[in-house]
Design an enzyme around this catalytic site. Structure first.
Site, PDB file in Angstrom:
ATOM      1  N   VAL A  66      65.530  14.475  13.603  1.00 33.08           N
ATOM      2  CA  VAL A  66      66.962  15.186  13.375  1.00 33.08           C
ATOM      3  C   VAL A  66      66.898  16.585  13.552  1.00 33.08           C
ATOM      4  CG1 VAL A  66      67.876  13.316  11.811  1.00 33.08           C
ATOM      5  CG2 VAL A  66      66.899  15.343  11.004  1.00 33.08           C
ATOM      6  N   SER A 145      73.100  12.638  -3.273  1.00 35.65           N
ATOM      7  CA  SER A 145      72.397  12.534  -4.458  1.00 35.65           C
ATOM      8  C   SER A 145      73.190  13.320  -5.747  1.00 35.65           C
ATOM      9  CB  SER A 145      71.078  13.394  -4.273  1.00 35.65           C
ATOM     10  OG  SER A 145      70.541  13.349  -5.563  1.00 35.65           O
ATOM     11  N   TYR A 158      66.494  21.016  -1.722  1.00 27.75           N
ATOM     12  CA  TYR A 158      66.982  19.745  -1.951  1.00 27.75           C
ATOM     13  C   TYR A 158      68.294  19.659  -2.556  1.00 27.75           C
ATOM     14  CZ  TYR A 158      67.324  14.776  -2.724  1.00 27.75           C
ATOM     15  OH  TYR A 158      67.492  13.413  -3.273  1.00 27.75           O
TER      16      TYR A 158
END
Length: 259
Positions: A66, A145, A158
């Site tokens: 990606v 998430s 993240y």
């Protein structure tokens, strides 16, 4: 939900070779979608596609990094040629590079953002352009998430990337609504995948102490939410993130974990 929620539709699942992405590929195929699984893990991806295709479900695999936006565009092109214009795009690719904030490097930050967020933006853009050109609606779904809503002391890149996916779903929903294209996200809590296996017993205990249901999700439980968002069952849902987190975001303190 029945067994043919995606009958006659085509789906691309980026990050579909393992974990939640693999569970989504299996479930979408069982829901009668034609599925193109894409992943950087070619061995696992081909094994998955061969297994599902052999069972009578129309599934193909393509290697895709990606970070290479030309490869992402080529993936959408290939899907149209081999399986038809993609009606559903699912972005399940993600990595984590934990580090205390004072030790976070530019290299690791850029890598996490490229894989978790930048790739999603331009995958969805390529797919949406194809849908608009074809005069068709569709559904774009990302796997975010709870880490995009709550912070950890070592997951800065993240968490930032996952928060970006939550906002991306909102902004795409607003921009693409005139074309009949919906955009949503799934926000899992702890999931029983390879990523959890790398945690220490203390880290796993701490995670469960913040989860009222006192267990990790099974990947297929997250896939069921993704299927709902991909299908017409959620036809009036857009710009949303559904947190499948075992009650984690609802919890103010911690719960006692049985030994």
């Amino acid at each position: 939900m029945g067994s043919n929620e995606l009958e006659g539709q085509t789906a691309i699942i980026l990050g579909g070779a393992n974990g939640v992405g693999m569970a989504c590929a299996e479930l979408f195929a069982r829901a009668d979608a034609r599925v193109l699984v894409a992943d950087i893990d070619a061995e696992s991806g081909r094994r998955l596609a061969d297994r599902l295709d052999a069972s009578g479900q129309r599934v193909r695999f393509a290697t895709c990094d990606v970070r290479d936006l030309d490869a992402v565009q080529a993936l959408v092109d290939r899907c149209e040629v081999e399986l038809g214009v993609p009606d559903v795009g699912l972005y399940a690719t993600g990595i984590i590079k934990p580090a205390p904030f004072l030790d976070l490097t530019v290299t690791d930050f850029d890598l996490v953002m490229d894989v978790n967020l930048r790739g999603a933006v331009f995958f969805f853009q390529a797919l949406a352009r194809r849908l608009v050109k074809a005069g068709r609606g569709g559904s774009l779904v990302s796997i975010s998430s709870v880490g995009g809503q709550v912070a950890g002391d070592s997951t800065h890149a993240y968490g930032t990337s996952k928060a970006g996916l939550i906002h991306l779903a909102k902004s795409m929903a607003v921009s693409l609504a005139p074309y009949g294209i919906r955009a949503n996200s799934v926000g899992p809590g702890g999931v029983a995948t390879a990523m959890q296996a790398h945690l220490s017993p203390e880290e796993r205990h701490a995670s469960l102490s913040r989860t009222p249901m006192l267990r990790l999700a099974r990947p297929e439980e997250i896939a069921q939410v993704a299927l709902f968002l991909a299908s017409e069952a959620s036809s009036y849902v857009t710009g949303q993130t559904i947190f499948a987190d075992g009650g984690r975001l609802a919890l103010h303190r911690t719960v006692k974990v049985p030994q």
